[in-house]
Scaffold this active site. Sequence first.
Site, mmCIF file in Angstrom:
data_model
loop_
_atom_site.group_PDB
_atom_site.id
_atom_site.type_symbol
_atom_site.label_atom_id
_atom_site.label_comp_id
_atom_site.label_asym_id
_atom_site.label_seq_id
_atom_site.Cartn_x
_atom_site.Cartn_y
_atom_site.Cartn_z
ATOM 1 N N TYR A 1 0.609 -56.140 65.284
ATOM 2 C CA TYR A 1 1.328 -55.014 64.656
ATOM 3 C C TYR A 1 0.472 -54.255 63.640
ATOM 4 O O TYR A 1 -0.660 -54.607 63.405
ATOM 5 C CB TYR A 1 2.668 -55.452 64.090
ATOM 6 C CG TYR A 1 2.719 -56.513 63.002
ATOM 7 C CD1 TYR A 1 1.637 -56.854 62.225
ATOM 8 C CD2 TYR A 1 3.932 -57.169 62.755
ATOM 9 C CE1 TYR A 1 1.741 -57.803 61.231
ATOM 10 C CE2 TYR A 1 4.038 -58.131 61.761
ATOM 11 C CZ TYR A 1 2.942 -58.432 61.000
ATOM 12 O OH TYR A 1 3.048 -59.369 60.021
ATOM 13 N N GLU A 2 1.013 -53.195 63.121
ATOM 14 C CA GLU A 2 0.284 -52.304 62.196
ATOM 15 C C GLU A 2 -0.994 -51.752 62.822
ATOM 16 O O GLU A 2 -2.013 -51.613 62.139
ATOM 17 C CB GLU A 2 -0.100 -53.042 60.915
ATOM 18 C CG GLU A 2 0.952 -53.080 59.861
ATOM 19 C CD GLU A 2 1.672 -51.770 59.702
ATOM 20 O OE1 GLU A 2 2.899 -51.803 59.771
ATOM 21 O OE2 GLU A 2 1.035 -50.715 59.570
ATOM 22 N N GLY A 3 -0.919 -51.397 64.103
ATOM 23 C CA GLY A 3 -2.122 -50.981 64.819
ATOM 24 C C GLY A 3 -2.806 -52.217 65.342
ATOM 25 O O GLY A 3 -3.325 -53.017 64.553
ATOM 26 N N GLN B 1 -7.698 -50.866 65.640
ATOM 27 C CA GLN B 1 -8.500 -50.940 64.407
ATOM 28 C C GLN B 1 -9.980 -50.801 64.714
ATOM 29 O O GLN B 1 -10.725 -50.151 63.981
ATOM 30 C CB GLN B 1 -8.266 -52.277 63.686
ATOM 31 C CG GLN B 1 -6.820 -52.602 63.352
ATOM 32 C CD GLN B 1 -6.181 -51.616 62.406
ATOM 33 O OE1 GLN B 1 -6.863 -51.024 61.567
ATOM 34 N NE2 GLN B 1 -4.888 -51.394 62.549
#
Lengths: 584, 584
Positions: A436-438, A443
Amino acid sequence: MWSYQAPLRDMQFVLEHWLDAPRAWRRSPAFEGLDLPLALQVLEEAGRFSQGVLAPLNGSGDRQGCRWTADRVSTPDGFADAYRAYVDGGWPALACAEALGGQGLPQLLDAALQEMLYASNHAWAMYTGIVHGAYLCLKTHGAPWLQERYLPDIVSGQALPTMCLTEPQAGSDVGLLRCRAAPQNDGSYHLHGNKLFISGGEHDLTGNILHLVLARLPGAPSGSRGISLFLVPKQLDTGQVNGVRCDGIEHKMGIKGSATCSLVFEGAQGWLIGEANRGLAAMFVMMNSARLHVGLQGLGHAEAAWQNAREYAAERRQMRAPLRPEGIAAQAADPISYHPAMRRVLLELRTTSEGLRAIGYWVAHLLDQAEHDPDPQARQPAEQLAQLLTPIIKAFFTEQGFRQASNALQVFGGYGYVTEFAIEQTLRDSRIAMIYEGSNEIQANDLLLRKVLGDEGRAFGLLLAQLRDEAGQGGEWVECAGFAVALGKLCGSLAAVVDDVRELSQEDSEYPYRVAGDFLQLCGVTLLALAWARAARVSRALPEDDPLRASKLQSAGFFFNYLPSRVAQHLAAIEGGRAALAFV
Amino acid sequence: MWSYQAPLRDMQFVLEHWLDAPRAWRRSPAFEGLDLPLALQVLEEAGRFSQGVLAPLNGSGDRQGCRWTADRVSTPDGFADAYRAYVDGGWPALACAEALGGQGLPQLLDAALQEMLYASNHAWAMYTGIVHGAYLCLKTHGAPWLQERYLPDIVSGQALPTMCLTEPQAGSDVGLLRCRAAPQNDGSYHLHGNKLFISGGEHDLTGNILHLVLARLPGAPSGSRGISLFLVPKQLDTGQVNGVRCDGIEHKMGIKGSATCSLVFEGAQGWLIGEANRGLAAMFVMMNSARLHVGLQGLGHAEAAWQNAREYAAERRQMRAPLRPEGIAAQAADPISYHPAMRRVLLELRTTSEGLRAIGYWVAHLLDQAEHDPDPQARQPAEQLAQLLTPIIKAFFTEQGFRQASNALQVFGGYGYVTEFAIEQTLRDSRIAMIYEGSNEIQANDLLLRKVLGDEGRAFGLLLAQLRDEAGQGGEWVECAGFAVALGKLCGSLAAVVDDVRELSQEDSEYPYRVAGDFLQLCGVTLLALAWARAARVSRALPEDDPLRASKLQSAGFFFNYLPSRVAQHLAAIEGGRAALAFV
């Protein structure tokens, strides 16, 4: 049995020696009155809360999970009480501005707090994890009335925020999102659509929940340039419940105490944050903070894994080891911590968790410098460096969190696989952070394509300068000279890789995409090398008989001994990436 | 949603081309009448059973788990019916001798069967997984009357065996076990003690369960030289229930449908298998088979991971990829399988699962040769080679099973973390295989210390000869020449490592223990290199327009392109291992 002790001694080492943070605080009017003893007192309190309140709820929260009914989501027993204790302790306000009711402490201390929360109870800390990001987002982009109305609720902890990006068809590709926002005559908007995987989208910790929602205005361009950000409260000030409902929660592999919600927006009233169609830019303030936090989850898991593996390995006896520490007599069986394979894994656990700590706190410290450095010239480079490092922190830390959890589980043998010992929960919980969060692949692309190649090397040059600076100082102490040489060499390799990739990508534009993952890993390993070169050097400041001093030198020795193995792996893979990659 | 299709096409490729097994069968009187069409028919049937009966129970078995009460252990719904279908299909007897009611088919086909069982339902297959090992153990070491009485029940599937080694204080260190066996006047023994982590120690699949139990006779030497093996049936022929009870089952991270039992032996009647105090030698027959099976679990998980990731990546669309296959027009978003990071992971999944298959089946084929080769001179080297490769199969395959499950989960993004898609179950299930049947660390020591250094290089020389032989043949086809060169070079590195380790260990006896793990990984990677060099070479036998031919060459190209990265990593770590390793 799983347990957690806040690693206050190492935290102090990082603050006091690795970062020399008190010197920066003294220079900065924003942190007037803050000194090391006060900082340590704050961390000690945070440690007490994490160990005493959150850690005991970690296993029970996993077993119980969240429960959904059509009109409410219940968190596991004890989660709401723990949240009240958190609010009463003033923790949400730790790094918020004093003018807004916050304590005005550095993000550095918040990073240490977050590490402890995630290490002791990742699921619980999901509810509070994006508070600071939401605070920054609203503070930076919200209209004055919106700030006035909602910032105090966030700072006090009376309301918890969410981050509503994902939709079933739009995960990594936020540009595909379909949620719509229709303007109303009173300046507000009515939102319609479905959001998926919303952490804390509904729960019983607070009366109000503040959803930060990405949606499209009528006639907005397609893709990511037509997305706007809205604040949509669960409770309206009219006393009405807003048109948002949770129509289900996910059953997940881990972080079971965190309610991962499907939300339905049915004409929910909301207000624009920032400019129309510039929602992603506004959201990025929040996402950068969230990515650092997710990295700290990796650190927290690595630390918890290390502590539990160390304890078990010292107690469990199986077979005689080929060698034992001096002065220890042979028994029927030695502690497994004497066996070479276990020693190696334990040293990897220790060097990883302590190394990640130094690097993670450094980024938080850079964010403080970016905001508060008395020298305005110093602010921008600090900000640039923090931006550059953020995807590394997110991806490298989370991969290490998972890897070290698996390493620790292996130390426990068969006991590691049973739920009773709970190290298996660390493994399950840690795995989400790579996604999650990219996702970590996103990244890697962000790092290499956007932040290194897309920036003409400016931020990357700042990183190289930091590495070279450390490499240049190591020679002062004979024990550290080899570490400094290795760091300098690695720095040269990294710079050469970037030059090569830049040049080759002129003719083969896909090349950087093929090697972005290994490049990020290489950067992560380089940051650990920085962590250990500096840790060894600054450990001189410790009294000669302080066991931490010996431990730091020993760890650095171990780390640099195995460094060539990790570097060779990623360099060769970046070389291998030159060949075209088939479509499967 | 998770699904599984038996990879019959690739299995045929391995049997027909990689191993050229039909030629060996034709030469061997033991396999008279067996040819490729018959073998494929058997595998097709096995595939139908795995896909149609076991795979549908995989998710439900995980959700339901096993239930324990004081007088019984219930397996998940459908498990007992599936077992009856398995028995009715004659599957337990597949590779058992015809004289004992078996089908007399090669262990090679049994390996393919096991792969499919583990891939489709690891938890279920735990009940049947050690049948062949118990059969071999009893057939090799059991007294004639014991064989006569119990072998038919094992071959028919009427009774299921267990393997009772572990006790709370004795895991990796079996020498610490305390279970006692008291001789009785009738030649039987009464067993007393506790056993832990006994897979299938109690269940509702069969009326009788045959426990193979390690215990100590009165006055036996301490340590592993005082251990004897006993057969302890749950039901005695007197009609009495024997003095064994299950006092609990473990709650585990995965394989929840497999009952992992604590057993209490309270004067349970049993009979000695093999000689007194030589129980470990007898049990090793079983453990070698079990270790190969555990390796096949890793293969099964890698294959299931690959299949599910491939399917999801082809369907899920997110963002535009930098390149797409020729002739494919851009759309709003591409299948994620076009994105370079995903292509790389998908190719890793494919080359790993197909590569492990070739190697795993090769070892099973060696076991067949060891038993049935018409040339008695060929039997011993086949046996030696299989013994040498067993710890690599166990440890390398299981680590890859877990790694590939995690890779596949990452392809699914957020959906990978929710139970609905069940790839997270593959990750959880696969993790145990790195621990049980001798942890992977134990395997590494067994490989390097006992089987390579302890054997004066005899078995290892056989492996090098196999590698060199393949390297010598690759030059025949221009597309494969590079692969052969790389394999030859790797073979040289591996031989040099062994020479170095042997020499250095004269002065530093701990050195081999410190590097055993990396040595095993290096051997695993080398075996994959063998798999792909040969697969590419023998793919010439396929029709030019057969997509499998192109796929094999493409996979080999990918594998050898990234090979230096993996080799460099382990070589550098073996080098790094020269330094002393601190006690933590």
